[in-house]
Design a protein around this motif. Sequence first.
Motif, PDB file in Angstrom:
ATOM      1  N   ASN A 353       0.638  -1.222   0.094  1.00 22.78           N
ATOM      2  CA  ASN A 353      -0.041   0.004  -0.039  1.00 22.78           C
ATOM      3  C   ASN A 353       0.794   1.290   0.090  1.00 22.78           C
ATOM      4  OD1 ASN A 353      -2.780   1.229  -0.018  1.00 22.78           O
ATOM      5  ND2 ASN A 353      -2.309   1.574   2.288  1.00 22.78           N
ATOM      6  N   LYS A 358       5.095   2.575 -10.608  1.00 28.72           N
ATOM      7  CA  LYS A 358       4.057   2.154 -11.565  1.00 28.72           C
ATOM      8  C   LYS A 358       4.679   1.356 -12.842  1.00 28.72           C
ATOM      9  CE  LYS A 358       1.920   6.100 -11.184  1.00 28.72           C
ATOM     10  NZ  LYS A 358       2.645   6.324 -10.100  1.00 28.72           N
ATOM     11  N   LEU A 366      -3.506  -3.700 -12.660  1.00 30.07           N
ATOM     12  CA  LEU A 366      -4.792  -2.939 -12.345  1.00 30.07           C
ATOM     13  C   LEU A 366      -5.795  -3.256 -13.494  1.00 30.07           C
ATOM     14  CD1 LEU A 366      -3.041   0.529 -12.169  1.00 30.07           C
ATOM     15  CD2 LEU A 366      -4.639  -0.443 -10.746  1.00 30.07           C
ATOM     16  N   LEU A 379      -2.469   5.252  -8.714  1.00 32.22           N
ATOM     17  CA  LEU A 379      -2.777   4.351  -7.715  1.00 32.22           C
ATOM     18  C   LEU A 379      -3.124   5.378  -6.608  1.00 32.22           C
ATOM     19  CD1 LEU A 379      -0.109   1.833  -7.903  1.00 32.22           C
ATOM     20  CD2 LEU A 379      -2.420   1.680  -8.310  1.00 32.22           C
ATOM     21  N   MET A 382      -6.813   6.333  -6.471  1.00 30.42           N
ATOM     22  CA  MET A 382      -7.881   5.100  -6.085  1.00 30.42           C
ATOM     23  C   MET A 382      -8.855   5.465  -5.149  1.00 30.42           C
ATOM     24  SD  MET A 382      -5.856   1.694  -6.823  1.00 30.42           S
ATOM     25  CE  MET A 382      -5.348   1.146  -8.371  1.00 30.42           C
ATOM     26  N   THR A 384     -11.009   4.029  -2.098  1.00 31.45           N
ATOM     27  CA  THR A 384     -10.903   2.776  -0.966  1.00 31.45           C
ATOM     28  C   THR A 384     -11.054   1.653  -1.335  1.00 31.45           C
ATOM     29  OG1 THR A 384     -11.357   4.505   0.687  1.00 31.45           O
ATOM     30  CG2 THR A 384     -11.304   2.187   1.220  1.00 31.45           C
ATOM     31  N   GLN A 386     -11.312   0.643  -4.631  1.00 30.68           N
ATOM     32  CA  GLN A 386     -10.476   0.151  -5.632  1.00 30.68           C
ATOM     33  C   GLN A 386      -8.780  -0.403  -5.142  1.00 30.68           C
ATOM     34  OE1 GLN A 386     -10.554   3.862  -7.976  1.00 30.68           O
ATOM     35  NE2 GLN A 386     -12.055   3.229  -9.128  1.00 30.68           N
ATOM     36  N   ARG A 387      -8.552   0.486  -4.039  1.00 23.59           N
ATOM     37  CA  ARG A 387      -7.473   0.120  -3.611  1.00 23.59           C
ATOM     38  C   ARG A 387      -7.357  -1.272  -2.715  1.00 23.59           C
ATOM     39  NH1 ARG A 387      -2.379   2.630  -2.279  1.00 23.59           N
ATOM     40  NH2 ARG A 387      -3.229   4.588  -3.159  1.00 23.59           N
ATOM     41  N   PHE A 390      -7.323  -3.984  -5.592  1.00 27.13           N
ATOM     42  CA  PHE A 390      -5.842  -4.121  -5.823  1.00 27.13           C
ATOM     43  C   PHE A 390      -4.859  -4.681  -5.175  1.00 27.13           C
ATOM     44  CE2 PHE A 390      -1.402  -2.272  -6.642  1.00 27.13           C
ATOM     45  CZ  PHE A 390      -1.230  -2.681  -8.058  1.00 27.13           C
ATOM     46  N   LEU A 391      -4.922  -4.077  -3.874  1.00 23.88           N
ATOM     47  CA  LEU A 391      -4.044  -4.750  -2.931  1.00 23.88           C
ATOM     48  C   LEU A 391      -4.464  -6.329  -2.753  1.00 23.88           C
ATOM     49  CD1 LEU A 391      -3.975  -2.062  -0.178  1.00 23.88           C
ATOM     50  CD2 LEU A 391      -2.022  -2.806  -1.723  1.00 23.88           C
TER      51      LEU A 391
END
Length: 412
Positions: A353, A358, A366, A379, A382, A384, A386-387, A390-391
């Motif tokens: 995080n 990138k 992504l 990033l 993004m 919350t 979306q993050r 992704f995480l």
Amino acid sequence: MAGMNILNNKLDAYKCTANEAIQLKLVRDESDVEDCKKTFYPEMTHQLFGEQESIFGYKDLTVQMFYSAAKLNTYINMKYSDKISKDKFFDSGISLPEADNVLATITKHVPPGFTSNLDDFLTSLADDADFKPFGAKLHSYTVHKDGTEREFEIYKTDIECPGFRAYHERLQTFILFYIDAASFIDVDDDRWHYYLLFEKYKSNGNPMYAIVGYMTVYNYYAYPEKIRPRISQVLILPPFQKQGHGAQLLQTFYNDCYTRSEVLDITVEDPSENFQRLRDFVDTNNCIKLRYFQTDYLYEGFSEDMVREAQDKLKLSKRQARRVYEILRLKVTDEKNKELFRRFRLEVKKRLNAPFQKNGRDFQKLERALQPEELSQTLGCMSTEQRITFLELSFEELMEHYRHVLDRISIT
């Protein structure tokens, strides 16, 4: 419309996939030329024939690129059953594209001295008998395969070694087919070093050598009086892959660095996923013997002691030491213990995080996690949700990678 479809079908018959048309071979004796088992193929050809990796203008096309196994004397030729011409499409009423100039496309990347005469190539095989590897021998080892013991040797050299400049020009042509975004290096820069891997074998009782793979390393300056070697290109040729040679080559390079007080740490230039997996395997195998990478310390989390020990003893960068820590932390973490695994997962996700570079693979992740219209967002922009998505995706892919490394360690 029907006529156009018929024409397109006729044109399609003159298209082929370059990856399948190009046949590569390392030739030790004349019998290898006709031995289909000795043929291997490119992993990629887009650097020569475009993103579609296709060749137009021929039926049943075969492009032969044969190298003598030691000196890399080169034979390049092509065969086909038919070539496109206007008289075959006289009733089409359209302007036909010309056949691709395949040999010109390939040979502009090949140094002068190759031949398109097979007899001349076969005659040149005798030259391999007096080949001796370039530079200084650093390591030798044996591999047991198919009931036989095979011997391999690793050498270190530089461009000033007599004869190596011309040899390297022939050797580096392989990277066009096996290393993405490959480019030929500036050999006139004396900060390049080369590590060459050969198989040593006997023919009629005489010792012979055959190229297996190589690695290039650039020595960057690190203030005030250190250097930071960066691994640039690593290639094990297909006939020798999945036999442990990559690990032997990388470890030999490491061993060479350990003895050099001027080396600060070791980095890698844009590693592929396969090389990162290899690097993680070798580094984890080395770190598993260190004091601060033992179980009790692993449970306490990533520490400066780990960074210092990995750099002092193994020349590892902080970033790579962190990866090894996570791999070994996963090794000692019982995934059935929900609390232990939760703590490990949160620690890894906290790192993921943090601000990070990138690169291309980040955006591939992504692309799988987000809608196309969202890809333009960075990033940092993004939401919350979306993050979190992704995480989670990044974490699962990382765990799959780490488990692969640990599986390999468990059987070595």
